[in-house]
Design an enzyme around this catalytic site. Sequence first.
Site, mmCIF file in Angstrom:
data_model
loop_
_atom_site.group_PDB
_atom_site.id
_atom_site.type_symbol
_atom_site.label_atom_id
_atom_site.label_comp_id
_atom_site.label_asym_id
_atom_site.label_seq_id
_atom_site.Cartn_x
_atom_site.Cartn_y
_atom_site.Cartn_z
ATOM 1 N N ALA A 9 32.318 18.005 -72.085
ATOM 2 C CA ALA A 9 32.197 19.196 -71.230
ATOM 3 C C ALA A 9 32.052 20.469 -72.048
ATOM 4 C CB ALA A 9 33.424 19.295 -70.318
ATOM 5 N N ARG A 15 19.913 25.185 -68.817
ATOM 6 C CA ARG A 15 18.953 25.110 -67.715
ATOM 7 C C ARG A 15 19.452 25.759 -66.423
ATOM 8 N NH1 ARG A 15 18.296 18.795 -68.847
ATOM 9 N NH2 ARG A 15 20.243 19.265 -69.923
ATOM 10 N N SER A 101 30.480 12.296 -68.415
ATOM 11 C CA SER A 101 29.910 13.634 -68.581
ATOM 12 C C SER A 101 30.535 14.579 -67.575
ATOM 13 C CB SER A 101 28.398 13.587 -68.330
ATOM 14 O OG SER A 101 27.726 13.388 -69.529
ATOM 15 N N ASN A 173 19.444 6.455 -67.961
ATOM 16 C CA ASN A 173 20.756 6.497 -68.597
ATOM 17 C C ASN A 173 21.600 7.529 -67.853
ATOM 18 O OD1 ASN A 173 22.958 6.744 -70.326
ATOM 19 N ND2 ASN A 173 21.871 8.120 -71.717
ATOM 20 N N ASN A 390 49.812 52.163 -41.240
ATOM 21 C CA ASN A 390 50.732 51.605 -42.238
ATOM 22 C C ASN A 390 50.616 52.292 -43.588
ATOM 23 O OD1 ASN A 390 48.110 50.539 -42.517
ATOM 24 N ND2 ASN A 390 48.871 48.756 -43.623
ATOM 25 N N TYR A 391 49.654 53.159 -43.766
ATOM 26 C CA TYR A 391 49.355 53.693 -45.099
ATOM 27 C C TYR A 391 49.350 55.211 -45.036
ATOM 28 C CZ TYR A 391 46.786 54.041 -49.553
ATOM 29 O OH TYR A 391 46.399 54.316 -50.836
HETATM 30 C C1 UD1 Z 1 22.217 13.267 -71.322
HETATM 31 C C2 UD1 Z 1 21.618 12.044 -72.050
HETATM 32 C C3 UD1 Z 1 20.507 11.466 -71.187
HETATM 33 C C4 UD1 Z 1 21.033 11.105 -69.809
HETATM 34 C C5 UD1 Z 1 21.703 12.319 -69.160
HETATM 35 C C6 UD1 Z 1 22.408 11.867 -67.885
HETATM 36 C C7 UD1 Z 1 21.876 12.624 -74.418
HETATM 37 C C8 UD1 Z 1 21.174 13.006 -75.653
HETATM 38 N N1 UD1 Z 1 21.102 12.473 -73.319
HETATM 39 O O1 UD1 Z 1 21.188 14.223 -71.229
HETATM 40 O O2 UD1 Z 1 19.995 10.284 -71.800
HETATM 41 O O3 UD1 Z 1 19.977 10.631 -69.003
HETATM 42 O O4 UD1 Z 1 22.698 12.876 -70.031
HETATM 43 O O5 UD1 Z 1 22.994 12.928 -67.206
HETATM 44 O O6 UD1 Z 1 23.059 12.417 -74.445
HETATM 45 N N2 UD1 Z 1 27.938 18.159 -74.220
HETATM 46 C C9 UD1 Z 1 28.959 18.407 -75.108
HETATM 47 N N3 UD1 Z 1 28.660 18.816 -76.364
HETATM 48 C C10 UD1 Z 1 27.395 18.949 -76.813
HETATM 49 C C11 UD1 Z 1 26.345 18.686 -75.900
HETATM 50 C C12 UD1 Z 1 26.635 18.276 -74.612
HETATM 51 O O7 UD1 Z 1 30.130 18.292 -74.765
HETATM 52 O O8 UD1 Z 1 27.212 19.308 -77.986
HETATM 53 C C13 UD1 Z 1 28.260 17.757 -72.839
HETATM 54 C C14 UD1 Z 1 27.663 18.677 -71.795
HETATM 55 O O9 UD1 Z 1 28.564 19.724 -71.462
HETATM 56 C C15 UD1 Z 1 27.434 17.735 -70.615
HETATM 57 C C16 UD1 Z 1 27.229 16.379 -71.276
HETATM 58 O O10 UD1 Z 1 27.710 16.500 -72.597
HETATM 59 O O11 UD1 Z 1 28.562 17.704 -69.750
HETATM 60 C C17 UD1 Z 1 25.777 15.948 -71.281
HETATM 61 O O12 UD1 Z 1 24.999 16.938 -71.956
HETATM 62 P P1 UD1 Z 1 23.607 17.460 -71.388
HETATM 63 O O13 UD1 Z 1 23.087 18.489 -72.306
HETATM 64 O O14 UD1 Z 1 23.727 17.803 -69.969
HETATM 65 O O15 UD1 Z 1 22.734 16.128 -71.566
HETATM 66 P P2 UD1 Z 1 21.420 15.736 -70.751
HETATM 67 O O16 UD1 Z 1 20.281 16.523 -71.265
HETATM 68 O O17 UD1 Z 1 21.674 15.785 -69.318
HETATM 69 CA CA CA Z 2 23.283 16.630 -68.049
#
Ligand code: UD1
Ligand code: CA
Length: 462
Positions: A9, A15, A101, A173, A390-391
């Site tokens: 997290a 984005r 995630s 994934n 009241n005020y």
């Molecule tokens: C990631 C997967 C992708 C998958 C998708 C599903 C990778 C490279 N790709 O992509 O294959 O289909 O999730 O939702 O993993 N985060 C950290 N530290 C970091 C980067 C990210 O804690 O350095 C956390 C983010 O806060 C987030 C999660 O990891 O909660 C996923 O990161 P995000 O950048 O959203 O990955 P996706 O591009 O969605």
């Molecule tokens: Ca994501």
Amino acid sequence: MRLAIVIMAAGKGTRLKSKRAKVLHEIGGKPLLAHVIESASQIVAPRDIYVVVGHQAAQVETAVKTTGVHFVTQEEQRGTGHAIQTVEASVRDYDELLVLSGDVPLLKPETIAALRDFHIEQQAAMTILTAEPEDPSGYGRVIRRKPGKPEVKAIVEQKALTHEQAEKEREINSGIYAFRAEKLFAHISALKTDNAHGEYYLTDMAELLVEAGERVVALKAAHAVEVLGANTIAEMMELDREKRMDTARALMSQGVTVLRPETTVIDTGVKVGADTVIEPFVQLLGNTTIGEDCRIRSYSVIENTTVANHVLIRQGCVITDSTIDSGALIGPFSHIRPESQIGEGAHVGNFVETKKVKLGAGSKANHLTYLGDAEIGSGTNIGAGTITCNYDGVNKHRTLIGDGVFVGSDSTLVAPIAVGNGAYIAAGSAITEDVPEDALALGRSRQVTKPGWAKNRRARKG
Ligand code: UD1
Ligand code: CA
């Protein structure tokens, strides 16, 4: 077997184009991360949950600190693989790890349990939770060794897909995995950053482990919607709709009628009793409880409020941080502000505002009134247009009105002031002194009537 859950997290959520960290954005009235922690807590104890935080770490920790989970800070966010490298020291001694995630909030505990069980049964080094949603674009794709078999060859990120792969490979994934901790950490230092973002991708572990001769398998989630991620505001609002629909469905299964549930906004955790009817376009927010046999009419917004049984809330009421006792009747268009307590069978009508008010059982304030910092007994009638002053521009003062009082229309009660039981206040009074029990108080000048005056004036002008 010792099992830990890691929740990633730390990311910013570029984005989203928002100043706020992604996992703090809300669906169903709660931050994304809170939903994930809640599901994870059904599988392991909070002391076995490790949340990787980074972007706006302090705010993220504050938002979910009552859950009792651990936080590990990833100072620089260098990818999902790097997030797991950061947490290694904290979770190295567990046997198995589940990685979730923070931005995949609809995941149900049953699905986490299914992933865990499949992973153990398959004796895999890595198990990937997958799905086949209608639109796979934006997600990494899981390439199986043979169609229909559990063994996986690799995960290919969206940006690395060939045109042909993007069309053909439709199994995504979910970003949710199970790992045998020992195998994960034996190979995690081999991750490289030779990809579109120059980051350490956790997804590359699939190929790395396969190359090392380890078993990597995939489990397809029964419901694709559970693993959808929230990367843009539009995606987040889709998930919000799903979450709220789930809440509405759960209420309906308990005997609540939600008319046109797609129009209502009901936060996760709101409770409603059987035989209550929620009309279209109602919002029930925060820590709100509604009793049985109530009707909440359209366009009312009720937040952090407890409503007892048999209450009718008519159209367009705004009710916040208050209590409504049984049989009360509110609205239309009442504004019930914080710390109001509307008594049993009491009536509050149109264009009435209350704040820090206790309105006793059976009392009525039916029209065009402001009641602030007041305590009103039972069976009292507050006439149309009554104002508690009241005020004084500096301090707030209290108004005390007893039982069975009649306050005539358009009266102003200048606080601090007390009106005794059974007293009577004449319409149009400005009351500045206490009124004893059973007294009549008049606080207005006598009427002057001049016979013929109007007719004479017209004659002069003519
Ligand atoms: C990631 C997967 C992708 C998958 C998708 C599903 C990778 C490279 N790709 O992509 O294959 O289909 O999730 O939702 O993993 N985060 C950290 N530290 C970091 C980067 C990210 O804690 O350095 C956390 C983010 O806060 C987030 C999660 O990891 O909660 C996923 O990161 P995000 O950048 O959203 O990955 P996706 O591009 O969605
Ligand atoms: Ca994501």
